[in-house]
Design an enzyme around this catalytic site. Structure first.
Site, mmCIF file in Angstrom:
data_model
loop_
_atom_site.group_PDB
_atom_site.id
_atom_site.type_symbol
_atom_site.label_atom_id
_atom_site.label_comp_id
_atom_site.label_asym_id
_atom_site.label_seq_id
_atom_site.Cartn_x
_atom_site.Cartn_y
_atom_site.Cartn_z
ATOM 1 N N GLY A 157 -18.342 7.291 -2.402
ATOM 2 C CA GLY A 157 -17.280 7.338 -3.435
ATOM 3 C C GLY A 157 -17.562 5.986 -4.248
ATOM 4 N N ASN A 158 -16.324 5.671 -5.060
ATOM 5 C CA ASN A 158 -16.681 4.614 -5.813
ATOM 6 C C ASN A 158 -17.347 3.333 -5.353
ATOM 7 O OD1 ASN A 158 -16.120 3.169 -8.279
ATOM 8 N ND2 ASN A 158 -14.320 2.057 -7.463
ATOM 9 N N ALA A 159 -17.111 2.894 -4.134
ATOM 10 C CA ALA A 159 -17.476 1.695 -3.760
ATOM 11 C C ALA A 159 -19.131 1.767 -3.355
ATOM 12 C CB ALA A 159 -16.530 1.076 -2.650
ATOM 13 N N GLY A 160 -19.173 2.922 -2.620
ATOM 14 C CA GLY A 160 -20.453 3.169 -2.009
ATOM 15 C C GLY A 160 -21.575 3.318 -2.971
ATOM 16 N N GLY A 196 -20.837 6.322 2.950
ATOM 17 C CA GLY A 196 -19.713 6.545 2.054
ATOM 18 C C GLY A 196 -20.285 6.599 0.652
ATOM 19 N N LYS A 223 0.801 -1.223 0.028
ATOM 20 C CA LYS A 223 -0.009 0.048 0.152
ATOM 21 C C LYS A 223 0.857 1.355 0.015
ATOM 22 C CE LYS A 223 -4.468 0.600 0.229
ATOM 23 N NZ LYS A 223 -5.405 -0.515 -0.045
HETATM 24 N N1 GLU Z 1 -7.347 -0.105 -3.017
HETATM 25 C C1 GLU Z 1 -8.243 -1.294 -3.471
HETATM 26 C C2 GLU Z 1 -7.958 -2.212 -2.173
HETATM 27 O O1 GLU Z 1 -7.874 -1.631 -1.099
HETATM 28 C C3 GLU Z 1 -7.792 -2.050 -4.582
HETATM 29 C C4 GLU Z 1 -6.480 -2.461 -4.544
HETATM 30 C C5 GLU Z 1 -5.937 -3.000 -6.003
HETATM 31 O O2 GLU Z 1 -6.685 -2.941 -6.819
HETATM 32 O O3 GLU Z 1 -4.871 -3.311 -6.097
HETATM 33 O O4 GLU Z 1 -8.404 -3.278 -2.295
#
Ligand code: GLU
Length: 422
Positions: free
Chosen positions: A218-221, A216, A102
């Site tokens: 954003g993209n996910a919510g 939330g 990360k």
């Molecule tokens: N940021 C996203 C996660 O936390 C996607 C990570 C990715 O696709 O590498 O799973």
């Protein structure tokens, strides 16, 4: 409890349940590499600002490091450490051949211009490019980073290594090597798992009309609200960083999405009652989708949660204490490392398509994602029955099982550790 301690507590608890070899736990309790970089950026007003950036590579036992990077004002090393660790477990839960990593930059992306964000991203790539790459470490979007930022990342990396390298990063726009279905993948994966969980319930426990709150937007919510609404679930509440919107009769999700896109917040929608951001968690519903960020359901509010099911689309939204309390109360928590793994799974598909320069139709992405999410849920469910534990513990056990086998097969060279500091 802070986020990293939270992750370690989850790891230790599950290790104890399955009587995991202590060397495996010890190894996975330390990220392999930590890189801290200074990112100097020329701002629009002519001044020079130096931002702090990070990339933490947690484990490459099962394949190249994989995980997103985020742009947030208060991002810190411990938060990135927790997220990098969770990525190793997440990729193992769904059985895709990656380790975990990360990254992040301490900055306020909301207040930066497109030009500043582009220069920031390119400088970050220049600072980390020696440790990333399609076979080494593959970043992706996370909070406040998007497909445009991935396009700049790919472009700068390709320039630095002097060859076109779309596979260095995932979550790119379709026009420059992105995958169909990546945008909605986190939400879609979570919905597949939720549906599979609901299918395990007896007829008497199964409701006809589930009321859902999505924290939330954003993209996910946003995608989760849209997909669940399309499947016939009633969305009674949504929220974003500005506030919440609640209507016990159900919201017109398309209208909420439209208002969010055009006016900037779900609170601009006239569909329901406006609430403070945190109040949304405590409103009546059956399913609470946590799609905002870490540490949202915590000791202070855990007693006010009314939902029977929590679906964790964000990473680490439930604290360790709240998790223990809610489990005892009988609330089912579909844990982050399983619930939101659809995102990295379609990232894997994108990377595969980049390696082959051959692009799949949306249907193929969806079928393959569904299969992986269903198999992963079934495997977690099997461990849950075997160890009579929570779904989170079973998900960690499922991941440990794969990580331990990889470690034993590769031998002692596999857990060599080294740290890089600026
Ligand atoms: N940021 C996203 C996660 O936390 C996607 C990570 C990715 O696709 O590498 O799973």
């Amino acid at each position: 409890m802070d986020f990293y301690k939270n992750t370690l507590s989850n790891m230790q608890k599950s290790a104890k349940i399955m009587k995991l070899d202590s060397e495996v736990l010890e190894t996975l309790s330390h990220p392999q590499k930590t890189l801290i970089v200074s990112v100097p950026v020329r701002m629009d007003d002519g001044s020079l600002k130096v931002f702090e950036g990070y990339r933490i590579q947690h484990s490459e036992l099962r394949g190249p490091f994989k995980g997103g990077f985020r742009y947030l004002p208060d991002v810190c090393l411990d938060e990135i450490k927790a997220l990098a660790t969770e990525m190793s477990f997440k990729c193992a839960v769904v059985g895709i051949p990656y380790g975990g990593a990360k990254g992040g930059i301490k900055c306020n992306a909301k207040e930066m211009s497109q030009g500043e964000l582009e220069r920031l991203t390119r400088k970050y790539v220049q600072a980390v490019y020696q440790i990333v790459g399609p076979e080494h470490d593959i970043p992706a979007p996370d909070m406040y980073t998007n497909s445009q930022i991935m396009a700049w990342f790919m472009d700068e990396y390709s320039r630095l290594v002097n060859k076109y390298q779309p596979g260095v990063v995932t979550g790119k726009p379709i026009e420059v090597g992105g995958s169909l279905g990546r945008d909605s993948a986190t939400a879609q994966g979570g919905v597949y798992v939720l549906q599979d969980y609901l299918n395990t319930l007896d007829e008497k426990d199964r409701k006809k009309d589930y009321k859902v709150i999505v924290q939330g937007f954003g993209n996910a919510g946003m995608h989760a609200a849209d997909i669940l609404h399309g499947l016939g679930f009633t969305i009674v509440g949504v929220s974003d960083s500005r506030g919440g919107l609640y209507n016990a009769e159900g919201l017109d999700v398309q209208q909420v999405i439209k208002d969010k896109k055009t006016k900037g917040s779900v609170t601009e929608c006239n569909e329901g009652k406006c609430l403070k951001p945190h109040e949304i968690l405590e409103q009546p519903c059956d399913i609470l989708v946590l799609a905002a960020m870490e540490n949202q359901v915590i000791e202070e509010n855990m007693k006010h949660i009314k939902a029977d099911i929590l679906l964790e689309l964000a990473n680490g939204p439930t604290s360790f204490e709240a998790d223990e309390y809610l489990n005892k109360k009988g609330v089912v928590i579909i844990p982050d490392i399983l619930a939101n793994a659809g995102g990295v799974t379609v990232s894997y598909f994108e990377w595969l398509q980049n390696q082959q320069s051959y692009y799949w139709p949306l249907e193929e992405v969806k079928v393959k994602l569904k299969r992986i999410m269903q198999e992963s849920f079934a495997r977690v469910n099997k461990f849950q029955k075997e160890y009579k534990c929570s779904m989170r513990e079973a998900a960690y056990i499922s991941a440990y099982d794969r990580l331990e086998k990889a470690m034993k097969l590769r031998g002692s060279g596999a857990n060599l550790r080294c740290k890089i500091y600026r």
